[in-house]
Design an enzyme around this catalytic site. Sequence first.
Site, PDB file in Angstrom:
ATOM      1  N   CYS C  44      17.015  88.423  21.955  1.00 23.31           N
ATOM      2  CA  CYS C  44      16.204  87.777  21.122  1.00 23.31           C
ATOM      3  C   CYS C  44      16.624  87.682  19.646  1.00 23.31           C
ATOM      4  O   CYS C  44      17.527  88.191  19.398  1.00 23.31           O
ATOM      5  CB  CYS C  44      14.973  88.502  20.998  1.00 23.31           C
ATOM      6  N   CYS C  47      17.984  91.062  18.237  1.00 20.40           N
ATOM      7  CA  CYS C  47      19.442  91.219  18.461  1.00 20.40           C
ATOM      8  C   CYS C  47      20.337  90.325  17.596  1.00 20.40           C
ATOM      9  O   CYS C  47      21.307  90.936  16.886  1.00 20.40           O
ATOM     10  CB  CYS C  47      19.749  90.883  19.989  1.00 20.40           C
ATOM     11  N   ASP C 447      24.642  90.629  53.237  1.00 19.59           N
ATOM     12  CA  ASP C 447      25.738  91.685  53.316  1.00 19.59           C
ATOM     13  C   ASP C 447      24.748  92.998  53.164  1.00 19.59           C
ATOM     14  O   ASP C 447      23.713  92.727  52.605  1.00 19.59           O
ATOM     15  CB  ASP C 447      26.473  91.403  51.810  1.00 19.59           C
ATOM     16  N   ASP C 628      27.681  90.089  47.621  1.00 20.20           N
ATOM     17  CA  ASP C 628      27.511  90.455  46.264  1.00 20.20           C
ATOM     18  C   ASP C 628      29.107  90.931  46.041  1.00 20.20           C
ATOM     19  O   ASP C 628      29.851  90.693  45.094  1.00 20.20           O
ATOM     20  CB  ASP C 628      26.777  91.628  45.733  1.00 20.20           C
ATOM     21  N   ASP C 632      32.813  89.638  50.055  1.00 20.78           N
ATOM     22  CA  ASP C 632      31.905  88.692  50.532  1.00 20.78           C
ATOM     23  C   ASP C 632      32.265  87.337  49.913  1.00 20.78           C
ATOM     24  O   ASP C 632      31.713  86.303  50.463  1.00 20.78           O
ATOM     25  CB  ASP C 632      30.476  88.960  50.181  1.00 20.78           C
TER      26      ASP C 632
END
Lengths: 550, 63, 749
Positions: C44, C47, C447, C628, C632
């Site tokens: 935002c 930051c 997975d 992930d 994979d």
Amino acid sequence: MMSSLTATERSRAFMITMTVLLGGLVMAAVGHGDPIGMQGWVVILFTAVVGVVLLKSFDAPDPVEDRSASYYDDPTRVGIIIALIWAVIGMGVGLWVASMLAWPNLRFDAAWSSFGRVRPVHTSGVIFGFGGNALIATSFHIMQRTSRARMPNQVLPWFVLIGFNLFCVIAASGYLMGITQSKEYAEPEWYADLWLVVVWVAYFILYMRTLARRNEPHIYVANWYYLAFILVVAVLHIVNNLAIPASLTGAKSYSAFAGVQDAMTQWWYGHNAVAFFLTSGFLGMLYYFLPKRAGRPIYSYRLSILSFWGIVFFYIWAGSHHLHYTALPHWVQTLGMTFSVMLLVPSWASAGNALMTLNGAWHKVRDDATLRFMMVAAVFYGLSTFEGSFMAIRPVNGLSHYTDWTVGHVHAGAMGWVALISFGSIYALTPVLWRREAMYSWKAVELHFWLALSGTVIYVFAMWNSGIIQGLMWRTYGETGTLKYSFLESMIAMHPYYVARALGGLLFLAGACVGLWNVLMTVRHMPRHAPERDYPTSSEATEPAVPAAE
Amino acid sequence: MSILSLLIPVTLVMGLVGLASFFWSLRNGQYEDLEGDAERILYDEDDRPLPSRTYKSPKEPTP
Amino acid sequence: MTLVDGDAAEQLMSPLQQGAARRSLRTARDGGAICLLSVPDIRCGGCVSKIERALNARDDVASARVNLSLKRVQITPSGSRADPALFIAALDRLGFAASAADDATATPDPTGNGLLRATAVAGFGAMNIMLLSVAVWSGALGTTRDAFHLLSAMIAVPVVLYAGQPFFSSAWSALRVRRVNMDVPITLAVLLATVLSLAELLQGGEQLFFDAAVTLLFFLLGGRYLDQMMRERASSAINGLARLAPSGAMVRRPDGALAYVELEEVKPGDRLVVSAGEYVPVDAQVSEGSTDLDRSLITGEPLPVLASPGDMIEAGTLNLTGSVEAVALRPAAESFLAQMIRMQSEAERNRGTYERIANRAARLYAPVVHLMALLTFLSWLWTTDGDWQQALFVAISVLIITCPCALGLAVPVAHVVAAGRLMRMGVLMKDGAGIERLANIDAAVFDKTGTLTTGRPRLEPVIADVADLSAARGLAIRSSHPAAKAIAADLVAEPAAVVEQVQEVPGYGIEGRIDGRRARLGRGDWVAEIAGEPASSPTDPAFAFAGGAPIGFEVTETLRDGVHDTFDAFSRGGLDLVILSGDSRERVMHLSHDLVLTDICAGMKPADKVSYLENMRHEGRRPLMVGDGLNDAGALAAAHVSMAPSSASDAGRTAADFVFLRKGLDAVAATHRVACRTAAVVRQNFTLAICYNCIAIPLAVAGLVTPLIAALAMSASSILVIGNSLRLSASPEKLRHGTRRRRLKKAAT
Ligand code: HEM
Ligand code: HEM
């Protein structure tokens, strides 16, 4: 105030003032016996006052402040006070005009106080005096803040501000003397028009130079709106005021265009004046002060840029809707109508964008009258643009034209949108400019809000009613095929609405007076605020308008 | 409507100025971080100009 | 790793990190250096201002600017000797993890700006020509009309030539390989409309189609720009996610000095130093020291394994606890990681080309329309006894009116709206083809580790003395072993005790002194060495003071939220559900005991996963793969369509069509729902466009189409299509609400 100028700057300002004064002297001398001579005296008086103010601090020591460490806010401060003074004058005269329509005796039978002379004092007073000064002052603020840079020059902003007010004073005093071009919103004569061109070019240069100095690479969208306002108004003003003076020693001039050509030019100007004076600049105000006050970014920044281009392109050709059923070729009318209807899209996009920004901060709107001013302004903006697009449809205009409905539409836009957004911005701005903790009295802001809102609502509803009754009475036929009502009868039917309008205007004017008082008290009596800010700081200020999933 | 032979060119020129400024803003990288730019006006910890720094337009880097 | 206080961070930044940081340096056009960092945690304006203020206050920074949309920081260092590592450390102290920005995002895609420019030009032209046309339609006559026509031509010709280029070039490249795509009929219509109007203009004709041509371009360019923007936003968001793969290695030179070496320059035989918290750069064999390795992204094993001298370690595994020295076995280009990436691109190539709906439509549509125009021409020629000019005019107006304006928008607009919707749900979509494929899947393959599970184990409730628990937590927070992390996180109720003389023994656990007493947290048997009695299990974690009674902890894998909802939704939709895991069968069965599955495969190697999916595809199935790990990546590429969580390996994220940022797996089912609705909307859009053509074509063939009708009909059908697509975002069925309601219903029954 003038002591923040260096000695060279002061003498430069003084020289400019004296040059203008000299111009006034010339006008007074050559225009002897013509109204332009009187106008010359107005110029002399005005510049003399400015000269005296300058002279009073002429020997003050040079300022020692570090100019690179602060924004130049003095012109903004003076500008918003002048704007509020014009508000009181312009709306006061408006109230007088309104009352005159309800109680014709208020005409007082003097030449200068005739309806035709006082009415433009109202319109110019509120549009240029109040609106124009509010625009100039806020633009000085916004261009510096969003560029994170100080103005390049200290004399130029004063020239723009004081020069613009000189134009307003010449205009208003001229109307009372009977000087007019008879073009609505462009009544001032050629010499005043020329002066305004000089001021406006200076304004444009000042804006561009400030942007060129910016320390923030991005140019915030409000600046685009202001720039469009400055640039387009300049072009419109020049084209519409192309005229040949009857004599260089007289006030009278003749338009370069004749008949319906002139009417077309006038309303090409007239409607774009609405677009770029009463809409574009104020949208710039909205896009800066509303997010700032609400403490959250504009709902869709992309949309604000997109609707900017939409408004710029669609407005340009909408003007001919002011000339429905006139000698203007039919197809030009249709053109204006088509574009007016399409205009609704970018207009509502802006209004919706403003309201969506507040979505999720309604508690702030509830608690903060300043924010509420802006919220209601956005609502009225949406309302009046919808109404405008509707009225631009030829058959609808057949009913509304020449009636008070138009006046109702005008004030829904002018009071509900232009004035409310200006008041909201001024309340947001004052504590920041004078480094005050808050406004002197938040209760007074609250009071002003309710006075302004009720005044607007009463005014607009009265005019809608009166306008539609008027329009219907004028087109009602009896059994024999003749008009059923005489004009006088329709006038009598208007009376209660005119009284109501005057009441609404009174409330609105009272609100403006409260506002002026509150600002002056804030300047005089509020303690200085150490960390120089006036915006909500709650942690939610940094939350996005729409919470992201998860 | 001979007046249109003045008004239309004037409008077209204004439109072209608009288009040119849009092109400028695009090349200048004005639209590269709209989200951030909408947020930026909200900071007001210090209400004073930045010391002038020479910013480079964010488009410039060449890897 | 122990906690580091702010000021020391710069010194403590490892040489490896410093070396990697140097990758962020680039040369600006003016020759100066700039540093581009990717900071995914920027959320935002708060930051933004925090970072900018902190960086700009530094002496070594000339200017720093945050890009909130791309989540990137650009720093222009002052002086010649800029050290990006210092900037990264400074950001780290503010609480923002930063890494060198990817090259792919460093320069924004020029086609996006080109499209925007073309759109702006077309918009300008459309507005002004529309103005002139409205005037003509509403009755401007004589010289005014001629003047307006001329002016329209003067605006339209350059606008078409400039703004039409994206379509012209795409159509041309399709035609060159003897194919048709959507841009062929578009190009034809735009060009013909312009040329015909010019011809008419020269003959003083009344019927000009300039406005139709330019408005058409404007609408289509708008759709195309949105499409482009959506893809760019998603890819920059994906690239903005922290990079996991190492970019270089620390090599011990023969003289004993340590040096940073770019990944490509690591040679077999080099002695590498891998510290705790770093990824293993290339396949290597441990020569000194021992540590715990997190191999979950490589093999799917959820719990770390011990590596001690002699053990092989693969590139891409995360070193958790100790520092080791290892001898590089292979150059980076042959490492396990590189093999996986090769497998992925291989699988991608085998996936075959998927033909987008729009192009399939164009293949049918273009010949029909062109044939129709030809027939119209011939029949008019015949009925008018050879008035070829008239016949040509009618034939061309057939082409113009059937121009697939709505058809051209039917797909991209729906996809853009869907992508926006998905993005708000925290799902990034890489391009429109993915969502088309997702809508017609018939199986879903998952997975296990990191996909069905959170990758963060959970502690089963324990009952024990508060003092013991707080001592255990005090030790646990000092370790980055997943089991320790689970203990630290799930014992939040206990205050962490103060621990001195902390020492971590890789493979065993962590030891320290609390109130002067020796204490251990780690493997049961190791803890039992100092405790008075044996722990409940020799392998499960336990804690004990010296001479005290050990407390056993049970740490289990946790399912992601929404796994059950997703499986329910999919099996209700008749999809086959499969789990493919590299982990042991026992752990897979344990986890999936209450899930209804078609098939469970455990102990799968990466290549097994790929061939499993390829087999499915050979059988004509259309599987969705959700995974992930690095292991994979190939499978993700081989599947019909694929999704990965944002925590996935770099390769996994690159391979997947969708990346979800949400914690829960319900994002998968929700994305599928959106995809199905998008497909429905696309179908409706096609129907609308076809209906429009059914009305418009007879009119055109009959010679009744005037430019006014053409422009109105085209705009109306386009707006209809856009409006219909907007419905996709208009009813934001709140994801979380949906699942909660279902759960309540389940609880009620
Ligand atoms: C105290 C509040 C106000 C009162 C009592 C008031 C009253 C009036 C009256 C009586 C008229 C003449 C209507 C006619 O000729 O029939 C008028 C016209 C006008 N007023 Fe106001 N007004 C007020 C505020 C404003 C404000 C704030 C603005 C602009 C910012 C504004 C802008 C205009 C304009 C543009 C016209 C000309 C309308 C037309 O020609 O159709 N007024 N006003
Ligand atoms: C979509 C936007 C708008 C459209 C299409 C529109 C349309 C119209 C129409 C059709 C009229 C009546 C013309 C006549 O019958 O003489 C009118 C008058 C007027 N409108 Fe609007 N309007 C719009 C927005 C606004 C806004 C926001 C303001 C702001 C203050 C405004 C101020 C005025 C004024 C001052 C007049 C009176 C002009 C005169 O003196 O006769 N309009 N507008």
